[in-house]
Design an enzyme around this catalytic site. Structure first.
Site, PDB file in Angstrom:
ATOM      1  N   CYS A  34       0.658  -1.073  -0.160  1.00 54.22           N
ATOM      2  CA  CYS A  34       0.124   0.081   0.150  1.00 54.22           C
ATOM      3  C   CYS A  34       0.862   1.377  -0.107  1.00 54.22           C
ATOM      4  O   CYS A  34       1.557   1.624   1.267  1.00 54.22           O
ATOM      5  CB  CYS A  34      -0.917  -0.059   1.370  1.00 54.22           C
ATOM      6  SG  CYS A  34      -1.634   1.584   1.276  1.00 54.22           S
ATOM      7  N   CYS A  68      -0.246   3.985   2.293  1.00 54.24           N
ATOM      8  CA  CYS A  68       0.115   3.738   3.953  1.00 54.24           C
ATOM      9  C   CYS A  68       1.736   3.713   4.070  1.00 54.24           C
ATOM     10  O   CYS A  68       2.211   4.291   5.134  1.00 54.24           O
ATOM     11  CB  CYS A  68      -0.153   2.134   4.114  1.00 54.24           C
ATOM     12  SG  CYS A  68      -1.800   1.849   3.685  1.00 54.24           S
ATOM     13  N   ASP A  69       2.628   3.018   3.343  1.00 57.91           N
ATOM     14  CA  ASP A  69       4.063   2.627   3.518  1.00 57.91           C
ATOM     15  C   ASP A  69       4.837   3.557   2.632  1.00 57.91           C
ATOM     16  O   ASP A  69       6.058   3.733   2.968  1.00 57.91           O
ATOM     17  CB  ASP A  69       4.282   1.044   3.410  1.00 57.91           C
ATOM     18  CG  ASP A  69       3.623   0.464   4.365  1.00 57.91           C
ATOM     19  OD1 ASP A  69       3.115   1.028   5.307  1.00 57.91           O
ATOM     20  OD2 ASP A  69       3.167  -0.583   4.049  1.00 57.91           O
TER      21      ASP A  69
HETATM   22  P1  FAD Z   1     -10.573  -6.400   5.858  1.00 59.93           P
HETATM   23  O1  FAD Z   1      -9.683  -5.660   6.900  1.00 59.93           O
HETATM   24  O2  FAD Z   1     -10.046  -7.270   4.703  1.00 59.93           O
HETATM   25  O3  FAD Z   1     -11.517  -7.379   6.772  1.00 59.93           O
HETATM   26  C1  FAD Z   1     -12.314  -8.224   6.327  1.00 59.93           C
HETATM   27  C2  FAD Z   1     -12.933  -9.330   7.293  1.00 59.93           C
HETATM   28  O4  FAD Z   1     -13.737  -9.981   6.694  1.00 59.93           O
HETATM   29  C3  FAD Z   1     -12.071 -10.226   7.909  1.00 59.93           C
HETATM   30  O5  FAD Z   1     -12.355 -10.066   9.722  1.00 59.93           O
HETATM   31  C4  FAD Z   1     -12.071 -11.270   7.449  1.00 59.93           C
HETATM   32  O6  FAD Z   1     -11.692 -12.470   8.216  1.00 59.93           O
HETATM   33  C5  FAD Z   1     -13.503 -11.578   7.184  1.00 59.93           C
HETATM   34  N1  FAD Z   1     -14.115 -12.342   6.110  1.00 59.93           N
HETATM   35  C6  FAD Z   1     -13.347 -12.695   5.029  1.00 59.93           C
HETATM   36  N2  FAD Z   1     -14.386 -13.510   4.070  1.00 59.93           N
HETATM   37  C7  FAD Z   1     -15.139 -13.790   5.130  1.00 59.93           C
HETATM   38  C8  FAD Z   1     -16.020 -14.804   5.104  1.00 59.93           C
HETATM   39  N3  FAD Z   1     -16.426 -15.453   3.827  1.00 59.93           N
HETATM   40  N4  FAD Z   1     -17.026 -15.036   6.293  1.00 59.93           N
HETATM   41  C9  FAD Z   1     -16.527 -14.516   7.371  1.00 59.93           C
HETATM   42  N5  FAD Z   1     -15.830 -13.376   7.391  1.00 59.93           N
HETATM   43  C10 FAD Z   1     -15.004 -13.247   6.364  1.00 59.93           C
HETATM   44  N6  FAD Z   1      -4.894   1.236   5.551  1.00 59.93           N
HETATM   45  C11 FAD Z   1      -4.795   2.351   5.950  1.00 59.93           C
HETATM   46  O7  FAD Z   1      -5.590   3.172   5.954  1.00 59.93           O
HETATM   47  N7  FAD Z   1      -3.301   2.629   6.714  1.00 59.93           N
HETATM   48  C12 FAD Z   1      -2.200   1.853   6.523  1.00 59.93           C
HETATM   49  O8  FAD Z   1      -1.339   2.099   6.986  1.00 59.93           O
HETATM   50  C13 FAD Z   1      -2.600   0.437   5.999  1.00 59.93           C
HETATM   51  N8  FAD Z   1      -1.697  -0.471   5.960  1.00 59.93           N
HETATM   52  C14 FAD Z   1      -1.814  -1.776   5.423  1.00 59.93           C
HETATM   53  C15 FAD Z   1      -0.990  -2.596   5.099  1.00 59.93           C
HETATM   54  C16 FAD Z   1      -1.178  -3.935   4.902  1.00 59.93           C
HETATM   55  C17 FAD Z   1      -0.158  -4.934   4.890  1.00 59.93           C
HETATM   56  C18 FAD Z   1      -2.443  -4.358   4.315  1.00 59.93           C
HETATM   57  C19 FAD Z   1      -2.741  -5.489   3.769  1.00 59.93           C
HETATM   58  C20 FAD Z   1      -3.425  -3.378   4.192  1.00 59.93           C
HETATM   59  C21 FAD Z   1      -3.262  -2.134   4.844  1.00 59.93           C
HETATM   60  N9  FAD Z   1      -4.231  -1.099   4.751  1.00 59.93           N
HETATM   61  C22 FAD Z   1      -3.645   0.134   5.495  1.00 59.93           C
HETATM   62  C23 FAD Z   1      -5.326  -1.383   4.103  1.00 59.93           C
HETATM   63  C24 FAD Z   1      -6.669  -1.662   5.171  1.00 59.93           C
HETATM   64  O9  FAD Z   1      -6.092  -2.778   5.939  1.00 59.93           O
HETATM   65  C25 FAD Z   1      -7.845  -2.112   4.366  1.00 59.93           C
HETATM   66  O10 FAD Z   1      -8.368  -1.004   3.725  1.00 59.93           O
HETATM   67  C26 FAD Z   1      -8.916  -2.216   5.456  1.00 59.93           C
HETATM   68  O11 FAD Z   1      -8.575  -3.110   6.550  1.00 59.93           O
HETATM   69  C27 FAD Z   1     -10.059  -2.579   4.692  1.00 59.93           C
HETATM   70  O12 FAD Z   1     -11.143  -3.292   5.985  1.00 59.93           O
HETATM   71  P2  FAD Z   1     -12.495  -4.142   5.505  1.00 59.93           P
HETATM   72  O13 FAD Z   1     -13.100  -3.986   6.645  1.00 59.93           O
HETATM   73  O14 FAD Z   1     -13.046  -3.556   4.374  1.00 59.93           O
HETATM   74  O15 FAD Z   1     -11.714  -5.438   5.285  1.00 59.93           O
END
Ligand code: FAD
Length: 303
Positions: free
Chosen positions: A130, A133-134
């Protein structure tokens, strides 16, 4: 049945659960892995109002805040099917079926990986996904971007303003990014684009990334470039496989939502990285989780 059942326990799902529970309605959360992508994140410096934190800390905060309310949290449970009958039904991998008047899908996404030696070992130690982010962590250093699609070229342009030099590696013999982005990247003195490049290995010194190996596909020769950071930009895959043929997805698998978080099925809402909402970030997914919960509440009081 639940009033609101949230599928996913990342920032989008947590925000949706808190907003729903605060309306005093029966709220449940099913999450395969609570915390989602945030659990894998080291430094977080763009969560507005918190100057610096890390993934595990933010995840602990999310869970504490969710459990402060009357929310039924079902961890390590995976949803495998959604069906709209009298209620919306969510089937879990263990065979259980949960019924709810509304469902909020917040299953997030995952970055496509290069699958080369060293990538996992140096994830978060130079291997990054990202740029928003980084990027600033590599200020003044040499970095690589893997992938010459829109996100790769955007990342290169973004990073060029921060780091010393950016080299973009594209596997194919052409870039897939929009012409206007390619033109911009080509105009930058500190961006180099290498096509026909197959990345083969992430090289580190045991602590951090120090280089990247690739093979020139036209000559079959192997090369080593010195870089401190490698941004992998070969795709973000929405976790929506289990929803195929049930609701409207884009050709990339993103759940199509409107401004209220409503999907193509009445009573089914979605939020965060799994949706068409642009820019995948923690603060943005939290906002969309709040929107979806308020959208679901609106739906409940009208139906
Ligand atoms: P996710 O965080 O992907 O959460 C999805 C959830 O759904 C999880 O609990 C998962 O287990 C669950 N799930 C998936 N499929 C199923 C299913 N079939 N049944 C039940 N549960 C399920 N963003 C920033 O703003 N700042 C940062 O510094 C940053 N750094 C990052 C670093 C890394 C290494 C990564 C990978 C991402 C980073 N991001 C950062 C991006 C940020 O993490 C994401 O945009 C954010 O987490 C998205 O949130 P979400 O809730 O939509 O999905």
């Amino acid at each position: 049945p639940y009033d609101v059942l949230v599928v996913g326990g990342g920032p989008a799902g947590a925000a949706a659960a808190i907003y729903a529970a605060r309306k005093g309605i029966r709220t449940g959360v099913v999450a395969e892995r609570f915390g989602g992508q945030v659990a894998d994140t080291m430094a977080i410096e763009n969560f507005v109002s918190v100057k610096a934190t890390d993934g595990p800390k933010l995840v602990a905060g999310l869970e504490q805040h969710v459990l402060d309310y009357d929310v039924e949290l079902m961890k390590t449970q995976k949803a495998v099917r959604l069906e709209k009958k009298e209620f919306v039904e969510i089937e879990l991998e263990n065979g259980a079926i949960l019924k709810s008047k509304t469902v909020i899908l917040a299953t997030g996404a995952r970055w496509r990986e290069m699958n080369v030696p060293g990538e996992q070992e140096y994830r978060g130690k130079g291997v990054a996904y990202c740029p928003h982010c980084d990027g600033p962590l590599f200020k003044g250093k040499k970095t690589a971007v893997i992938g010459g699609g829109n996100s790769g070229i955007e990342a290169a342009i973004d990073l060029a303003g921060i780091v010393e030099h950016v080299t973009v590696f594209e596997f194919a013999d052409t870039l897939r990014a929009d012409a206007v982005l390619i033109k911009k990247a080509n105009s930058l003195p500190n961006v180099t684009i290498i096509k026909n490049a197959m990345t083969t290995e992430v090289i580190g010194d045991g602590q951090r990334v120090i280089g990247l190996k690739y093979t020139d596909r036209t000559t079959d020769e192997s090369h080593l470039v010195d870089v401190a950071g490698i941004f992998v930009q070969i795709g973000l895959v929405p976790n929506s496989e289990f929803l195929k043929d049930t609701l409207e997805l884009t050709n990339r698998g993103e759940i199509v939502i409107n401004a209220h978080g409503q999907t193509s099925i009445p009573g089914v809402f979605a939020a965060g990285d799994v949706t068409t909402a642009p820019y995948k970030q923690i603060i943005i997914s939290m906002g969309s989780g709040a929107t979806a919960a308020l959208g679901a509440f609106d739906y409940l009081i009208r139906n």
